[in-house]
Enzyme design. Structure first.
Site, PDB file in Angstrom:
ATOM      1  N   GLY A 182       0.817  -1.212   0.000  1.00 35.15           N
ATOM      2  CA  GLY A 182       0.000   0.000   0.000  1.00 35.15           C
ATOM      3  C   GLY A 182       0.846   1.253   0.000  1.00 35.15           C
ATOM      4  O   GLY A 182       1.710   1.432   0.868  1.00 35.15           O
ATOM      5  N   ALA A 188      -0.496  -1.962   4.822  1.00 33.28           N
ATOM      6  CA  ALA A 188      -0.901  -0.564   4.980  1.00 33.28           C
ATOM      7  C   ALA A 188      -1.872  -0.194   3.864  1.00 33.28           C
ATOM      8  O   ALA A 188      -1.654   0.749   3.109  1.00 33.28           O
ATOM      9  CB  ALA A 188       0.321   0.342   4.965  1.00 33.28           C
ATOM     10  N   ASP A 223     -13.756   8.782  12.242  1.00 29.49           N
ATOM     11  CA  ASP A 223     -13.552   7.673  11.315  1.00 29.49           C
ATOM     12  C   ASP A 223     -14.765   6.761  11.217  1.00 29.49           C
ATOM     13  O   ASP A 223     -14.857   5.953  10.286  1.00 29.49           O
ATOM     14  CB  ASP A 223     -12.343   6.835  11.754  1.00 29.49           C
ATOM     15  CG  ASP A 223     -11.022   7.546  11.532  1.00 29.49           C
ATOM     16  OD1 ASP A 223     -11.033   8.698  11.050  1.00 29.49           O
ATOM     17  OD2 ASP A 223      -9.968   6.953  11.841  1.00 29.49           O
ATOM     18  N   HIS A 252      10.967  37.548   5.393  1.00 28.56           N
ATOM     19  CA  HIS A 252      12.080  37.003   4.610  1.00 28.56           C
ATOM     20  C   HIS A 252      13.283  36.817   5.526  1.00 28.56           C
ATOM     21  O   HIS A 252      13.593  37.704   6.334  1.00 28.56           O
ATOM     22  CB  HIS A 252      12.447  37.966   3.481  1.00 28.56           C
ATOM     23  CG  HIS A 252      13.652  37.546   2.706  1.00 28.56           C
ATOM     24  ND1 HIS A 252      13.621  36.549   1.758  1.00 28.56           N
ATOM     25  CD2 HIS A 252      14.945  37.973   2.770  1.00 28.56           C
ATOM     26  CE1 HIS A 252      14.828  36.393   1.249  1.00 28.56           C
ATOM     27  NE2 HIS A 252      15.657  37.253   1.845  1.00 28.56           N
TER      28      HIS A 252
END
Length: 464
Positions: free
Chosen positions: A178, A268, A311, A443
């Site tokens: 997987g 997996a 889930d 930056h």
């Protein structure tokens, strides 16, 4: 018999967050959890321990390969697997104990044991029945089985993601079945630690659902790191003999048979809802064809007073999606307007480089029928990324060509999992690409690459 406003079944990210929010809103709340520790799969045998190993293995890679380039000289580090496992365990314990503290702080009862729903408002744990005006099912998920592959984590030869976290030693070779998030993350851990990792995937592309350009870039990068891929391969079986494993597979393009031998095989291939023992059929909770709990727009099931989230219900199996639903369900039960914007749920793969995404892929945006524009900026044009030896990858932003509204963003590169949230906030407020492009970014930071991708949707990026 104890009586509550709300009983939550399951103490994973969705469950414990739901309980805490409910308690904050004044509801008398209890959570049923049979594990010895709170936090569910995520904190105990999922997200947190895997990220601990990802971090430690990445630090090992940096010390072994990049430190000398920066003038940091010395003997190359060695790996003490037992100490690394101890670091992982300590990380897990710190987090689970933190949930216990939050339960005490918010006066939430932890009912230890496994729950079944005996009827309307009745939750049985052991020999005791507890009453609640509302019940929330947040039981999470388990590893999806694969025909011909039998997992035995105790033997440590054919394992799932739980077993892969506690191998007795670092294997010389591993086959990962997987090429989704779990397989690639754990495969990356062991590849960095010296294991020969081969990923076998049924489909022709890794990370299903990701933007196609991201898929290709990630596979190229992981291949450079030593992970081998066998794509379009249908696994027929995995067997164990004398402490080693063999994987038999067929290539879909020609139906030819092949075999791989390894010290460890990791299954997996995804996850499925964990609903065992709840007795949902007795109380009339309907399921989808995929074995998920059916819910309406307010997470209510077909049984009055019973809700479900995470889930256990349709949608991406992500801890943060479950957390959002947990807060929303608590709000609904408390009489408020709970809401989750499913169009702005980020996803992250914690490989190196990281991958992060939110919103539509380029293909999805085109399929929606609207005119779109795409802006890209490579990290090779970002000063901070180059200083970190992390110039591979890019930021890709997708916007509506007519309105300039941001539809999605996909990042592969350093700090991707953190940078994606700037775009999440922008999308939540309906921002245009120009809004991001005209916002000053510090930056040097890797976040400047997000601004540059937004600039690329207008008159053009500056540093490319």
């Amino acid at each position: 018999m104890s009586s509550y406003d709300l009983i939550v079944i399951g103490a994973g990210p969705g469950g414990y967050v739901c309980a805490i929010r409910a308690a904050q809103l004044g509801l008398k709340t209890a959570v049923v959890e049979g594990r010895d520790a709170l936090g569910g799969t995520c904190l105990n045998v999922g997200c947190i321990p895997s990220k601990a190993l990802l971090h430690s293995s990445h630090m090992y890679h940096e010390a072994a390969h990049n430190f000398p380039k920066m003038g940091l000289k010395g003997e190359p580090p060695t790996i003490d697997w037992n100490v690394m496992q101890g670091y992982k365990a300590e990380t897990v314990e710190t987090n689970t104990k933190g949930i216990e503290f939050l339960f005490k702080k918010n006066k939430i009862d932890w009912i230890k044991g496994w729950a079944s729903i005996e009827g309307a408002g009745k939750v049985k744990v052991g020999d005791e029945v507890h009453e609640a005006k509302n019940i929330v099912i947040a039981t999470g998920s388990e590893v999806s089985p694969l025909k011909g592959v039998t997992v035995d984590n105790d033997k440590g030869v054919i394992v799932d993601s739980t077993g892969a976290l506690v191998l007795a030693k670092i294997p010389e070779s591993m086959v990962v079945i997987g090429a989704g998030v779990i397989g690639l993350e754990l495969g990356s851990v062991y590849a960095r630690l010296g294991t020969k990792v081969t990923v076998v995937e049924y489909l022709d592309a890794i990370t299903p659902g990701m933007d196609a350009e991201i898929q290709k870039q990630l596979q190229r990068t992981l291949t450079k790191q030593g992970i081998e891929f066998v794509m379009g391969a249908a696994v027929q079986s995995a067997s164990e003999s004398k402490g080693r494993a063999s994987v038999e597979y067929k290539l879909r393009k020609d139906d030819s048979d092949h075999r791989l031998d390894a010290d460890v095989v990791l299954l997996a291939t995804g996850r499925r809802p964990y609903l065992d023992g709840l007795g949902l059929d007795k109380v009339g909770v309907e399921l989808t064809e995929r074995g998920q709990i059916k819910v309406d727009d307010h997470w209510a099931t077909s049984a009055k007073g019973i809700y479900a989230l995470g889930d256990a219900v349709p949608g991406p199996m992500l801890a943060h999606k479950a957390e959002d639903e947990g807060m929303a369900v608590a709000e609904v039960i408390a009489g408020r307007a709970g809401h989750v914007n499913y169009g702005v749920i980020p996803s992250v793969i914690y490989t190196a480089p990281e991958v992060a995404a939110v919103g539509m892929t380029e293909a999805e945006a085109k399929e929606s029928g609207r005119k779109i524009k795409v802006g890209k900026f490579p990290f090779m044009g970002n000063a901070r990324a180059k200083a970190m030896f992390a110039g591979d990858g890019f930021v890709k932003m997708i916007a509506d060509a007519e309105t300039d509204r941001v539809l999605g963003c996909h990042i592969i590169g350093p700090n991707a999992g953190d940078m994606i949230h700037e775009v999440c906030v922008a999308m939540e407020f309906g921002a245009s690409a120009e809004d991001i492009a005209m916002t000053c970014h510090a930056h040097p930071t890797t976040s400047e690459a997000v601004r540059e991708a937004a600039l690329a949707l207008g008159d053009g990026a500056i540093h490319v």
